[in-house]
Scaffold this motif. Structure first.
Motif, mmCIF file in Angstrom:
data_model
loop_
_atom_site.group_PDB
_atom_site.id
_atom_site.type_symbol
_atom_site.label_atom_id
_atom_site.label_comp_id
_atom_site.label_asym_id
_atom_site.label_seq_id
_atom_site.Cartn_x
_atom_site.Cartn_y
_atom_site.Cartn_z
ATOM 1 N N GLN A 123 0.825 -1.207 0.000
ATOM 2 C CA GLN A 123 0.000 0.000 0.000
ATOM 3 C C GLN A 123 0.860 1.260 0.000
ATOM 4 O O GLN A 123 0.512 2.252 -0.640
ATOM 5 C CB GLN A 123 -0.933 -0.013 1.208
ATOM 6 C CG GLN A 123 -2.016 -1.082 1.146
ATOM 7 C CD GLN A 123 -2.808 -1.193 2.427
ATOM 8 O OE1 GLN A 123 -2.313 -0.879 3.512
ATOM 9 N NE2 GLN A 123 -4.053 -1.643 2.319
ATOM 10 N N LYS A 124 1.983 1.211 0.729
ATOM 11 C CA LYS A 124 2.894 2.352 0.736
ATOM 12 C C LYS A 124 3.433 2.621 -0.665
ATOM 13 O O LYS A 124 3.533 3.767 -1.100
ATOM 14 C CB LYS A 124 4.059 2.099 1.696
ATOM 15 C CG LYS A 124 3.677 2.133 3.162
ATOM 16 C CD LYS A 124 4.888 1.854 4.042
ATOM 17 C CE LYS A 124 4.502 1.878 5.524
ATOM 18 N NZ LYS A 124 5.671 1.586 6.392
ATOM 19 N N LYS A 125 3.809 1.548 -1.382
ATOM 20 C CA LYS A 125 4.331 1.701 -2.741
ATOM 21 C C LYS A 125 3.283 2.311 -3.656
ATOM 22 O O LYS A 125 3.566 3.244 -4.421
ATOM 23 C CB LYS A 125 4.752 0.332 -3.275
ATOM 24 C CG LYS A 125 5.294 0.335 -4.694
ATOM 25 C CD LYS A 125 6.596 1.114 -4.768
ATOM 26 C CE LYS A 125 7.314 0.849 -6.091
ATOM 27 N NZ LYS A 125 6.513 1.135 -7.282
ATOM 28 N N THR A 126 2.045 1.804 -3.579
ATOM 29 C CA THR A 126 0.965 2.333 -4.415
ATOM 30 C C THR A 126 0.677 3.787 -4.077
ATOM 31 O O THR A 126 0.495 4.631 -4.974
ATOM 32 C CB THR A 126 -0.309 1.493 -4.226
ATOM 33 O OG1 THR A 126 -0.038 0.132 -4.570
ATOM 34 C CG2 THR A 126 -1.432 2.019 -5.098
ATOM 35 N N PHE A 127 0.648 4.095 -2.785
ATOM 36 C CA PHE A 127 0.361 5.461 -2.344
ATOM 37 C C PHE A 127 1.437 6.430 -2.830
ATOM 38 O O PHE A 127 1.129 7.512 -3.357
ATOM 39 C CB PHE A 127 0.269 5.496 -0.819
ATOM 40 C CG PHE A 127 0.133 6.876 -0.240
ATOM 41 C CD1 PHE A 127 -1.060 7.578 -0.362
ATOM 42 C CD2 PHE A 127 1.198 7.473 0.422
ATOM 43 C CE1 PHE A 127 -1.187 8.860 0.167
ATOM 44 C CE2 PHE A 127 1.082 8.753 0.951
ATOM 45 C CZ PHE A 127 -0.116 9.445 0.825
ATOM 46 N N GLU A 128 2.693 6.062 -2.681
ATOM 47 C CA GLU A 128 3.792 6.941 -3.096
ATOM 48 C C GLU A 128 3.795 7.156 -4.608
ATOM 49 O O GLU A 128 4.004 8.274 -5.080
ATOM 50 C CB GLU A 128 5.120 6.356 -2.636
ATOM 51 C CG GLU A 128 5.304 6.402 -1.123
ATOM 52 C CD GLU A 128 6.601 5.764 -0.680
ATOM 53 O OE1 GLU A 128 7.377 5.307 -1.568
ATOM 54 O OE2 GLU A 128 6.866 5.711 0.535
ATOM 55 N N ASP A 129 3.552 6.066 -5.364
ATOM 56 C CA ASP A 129 3.486 6.209 -6.822
ATOM 57 C C ASP A 129 2.346 7.139 -7.223
ATOM 58 O O ASP A 129 2.484 7.969 -8.134
ATOM 59 C CB ASP A 129 3.305 4.835 -7.477
ATOM 60 C CG ASP A 129 4.546 3.974 -7.384
ATOM 61 O OD1 ASP A 129 5.633 4.544 -7.120
ATOM 62 O OD2 ASP A 129 4.439 2.752 -7.562
ATOM 63 N N VAL A 158 0.760 9.599 -5.404
ATOM 64 C CA VAL A 158 0.910 11.017 -5.058
ATOM 65 C C VAL A 158 2.014 11.687 -5.877
ATOM 66 O O VAL A 158 1.920 12.872 -6.214
ATOM 67 C CB VAL A 158 1.178 11.199 -3.546
ATOM 68 C CG1 VAL A 158 -0.014 10.746 -2.737
ATOM 69 C CG2 VAL A 158 2.441 10.477 -3.115
ATOM 70 N N HIS A 159 3.051 10.948 -6.223
ATOM 71 C CA HIS A 159 4.108 11.532 -7.056
ATOM 72 C C HIS A 159 3.604 11.762 -8.482
ATOM 73 O O HIS A 159 3.908 12.790 -9.096
ATOM 74 C CB HIS A 159 5.343 10.626 -7.072
ATOM 75 C CG HIS A 159 6.209 10.771 -5.868
ATOM 76 N ND1 HIS A 159 6.958 11.906 -5.612
ATOM 77 C CD2 HIS A 159 6.449 9.921 -4.830
ATOM 78 C CE1 HIS A 159 7.629 11.758 -4.482
ATOM 79 N NE2 HIS A 159 7.340 10.563 -3.986
ATOM 80 N N LYS A 160 2.819 10.818 -8.988
ATOM 81 C CA LYS A 160 2.307 10.955 -10.352
ATOM 82 C C LYS A 160 1.304 12.091 -10.459
ATOM 83 O O LYS A 160 1.266 12.817 -11.461
ATOM 84 C CB LYS A 160 1.664 9.644 -10.796
ATOM 85 C CG LYS A 160 1.113 9.697 -12.229
ATOM 86 C CD LYS A 160 0.569 8.346 -12.664
ATOM 87 C CE LYS A 160 0.054 8.405 -14.099
ATOM 88 N NZ LYS A 160 -0.468 7.081 -14.549
ATOM 89 N N TYR A 161 0.497 12.252 -9.428
ATOM 90 C CA TYR A 161 -0.564 13.263 -9.469
ATOM 91 C C TYR A 161 -0.277 14.441 -8.540
ATOM 92 O O TYR A 161 -1.196 15.042 -7.987
ATOM 93 C CB TYR A 161 -1.908 12.620 -9.104
ATOM 94 C CG TYR A 161 -2.351 11.571 -10.099
ATOM 95 C CD1 TYR A 161 -2.867 11.943 -11.341
ATOM 96 C CD2 TYR A 161 -2.219 10.212 -9.807
ATOM 97 C CE1 TYR A 161 -3.263 10.989 -12.264
ATOM 98 C CE2 TYR A 161 -2.614 9.247 -10.726
ATOM 99 C CZ TYR A 161 -3.127 9.639 -11.949
ATOM 100 O OH TYR A 161 -3.512 8.686 -12.866
ATOM 101 N N LYS A 162 0.998 14.769 -8.394
ATOM 102 C CA LYS A 162 1.381 15.900 -7.543
ATOM 103 C C LYS A 162 0.723 17.195 -8.024
ATOM 104 O O LYS A 162 0.221 17.990 -7.214
ATOM 105 C CB LYS A 162 2.905 16.062 -7.545
ATOM 106 C CG LYS A 162 3.387 17.280 -6.777
ATOM 107 C CD LYS A 162 4.900 17.440 -6.878
ATOM 108 C CE LYS A 162 5.362 18.733 -6.218
ATOM 109 N NZ LYS A 162 6.837 18.898 -6.327
ATOM 110 N N ALA A 163 0.709 17.407 -9.327
ATOM 111 C CA ALA A 163 0.089 18.622 -9.876
ATOM 112 C C ALA A 163 -1.390 18.686 -9.514
ATOM 113 O O ALA A 163 -1.928 19.765 -9.227
ATOM 114 C CB ALA A 163 0.259 18.671 -11.394
ATOM 115 N N GLY A 164 -2.053 17.528 -9.499
ATOM 116 C CA GLY A 164 -3.455 17.497 -9.128
ATOM 117 C C GLY A 164 -3.675 17.903 -7.682
ATOM 118 O O GLY A 164 -4.638 18.612 -7.372
ATOM 119 N N PHE A 165 -2.785 17.471 -6.793
ATOM 120 C CA PHE A 165 -2.887 17.868 -5.390
ATOM 121 C C PHE A 165 -2.681 19.376 -5.237
ATOM 122 O O PHE A 165 -3.352 20.022 -4.420
ATOM 123 C CB PHE A 165 -1.857 17.111 -4.550
ATOM 124 C CG PHE A 165 -2.253 15.699 -4.229
ATOM 125 C CD1 PHE A 165 -3.175 15.439 -3.229
ATOM 126 C CD2 PHE A 165 -1.715 14.638 -4.937
ATOM 127 C CE1 PHE A 165 -3.550 14.134 -2.926
ATOM 128 C CE2 PHE A 165 -2.084 13.331 -4.650
ATOM 129 C CZ PHE A 165 -3.001 13.080 -3.642
#
Length: 226
Positions: free
Chosen positions: A56-62, A64-71
């Motif tokens: 879950q940590k791996k999925t979460f990190e991938d 948030v990094h991929k959609y950083k602009a969205g955040f």
């Protein structure tokens, strides 16, 4: 004359209550968004992963990094909503027409965007289409497993929520119109305002407003001379 919502509550209270609620909710969402962006930029995502396993940590990190602009975009939007809601909150207290007008326009915009989102959600619910996303070459899909009863319940709930949101927009707009009417009344009868940028409605948040034409000086009756 004071306008109302829910039959007897002044619309001024509607602006006061809903702007405060919107300010708190949007402020919390904006704070969360900026906090996540901060964690991404400082490589401290582990602070938000305390209850996740390694996968879950791996999925979460991938994610948030991929959609950083969205955040970032979401945080900016919620910050603006919180700011406009704060304007509406202060405007309801001091009866400032411009602040309430800005808040009214914001609620209309949010209602339009929310209506589009609701329509899209209903479309996905009834079309049974899968929502898929790809992270690091791995495609993950979410499929709808709603029964017909669940779909009907979701649809009814969405319609009720849409009607409530519409009613809130109308109530806020009515308070802005009330402030406009008070402004026109002051202009027509050359009444002195209580302070710059405010309008004296003689109305509490939960009390009936004062109707100026009921004053003895404005009334017609037995004292009228031919």
């Amino acid at each position: 004359m004071s306008k109302h919502f829910c039959f007897c509550i002044p619309v001024r209270f509607a602006v006061f209550f809903f702007s405060l609620l919107s300010f708190l909710a949007a402020g919390a969402s904006a704070a969360l968004g900026w906090f996540i962006v901060y964690l991404i930029n400082t490589n401290q995502l582990e602070k938000a992963e305390t209850n996740l396993n390694d996968a879950q940590k791996k999925t979460f990190e991938d994610f948030v990094h991929k959609y950083k602009a969205g955040f970032i975009i979401a945080a900016v939007i919620f910050t603006l909503i919180a700011l406009m809601s704060f304007f509406g909150f202060i405007g309801s207290i001091v009866r400032n027409r411009r602040m309430v007008k800005a808040y009214s326009y914001m609620t209309i915009l949010i209602f339009v965007l929310g209506s589009a989102a609701t329509g899209f959600s209903l479309y996905l619910t009834w079309s049974e289409r899968s929502f898929c996303t790809t992270i690091d070459g791995t495609k993950t899909c979410l499929e709808s497993h709603f029964s017909n009863g669940s779909k009907i319940g979701f649809t009814i709930g969405s319609i009720i929520q849409w009607l409530i949101d519409l009613y809130v927009v109308v109530a806020i707009r009515r308070y802005y119109e009330q402030l406009e009417e008070e402004r026109e009344y002051r202009h027509d009868f050359r009444l002195k305002p209580t302070a710059g940028g405010t309008y004296e409605a003689k109305e509490g948040l939960m009390t009936e407003g004062h109707y100026p034409y009921s004053d003895n000086t404005n009334a017609f009756g037995s004292n009228q001379h031919a």
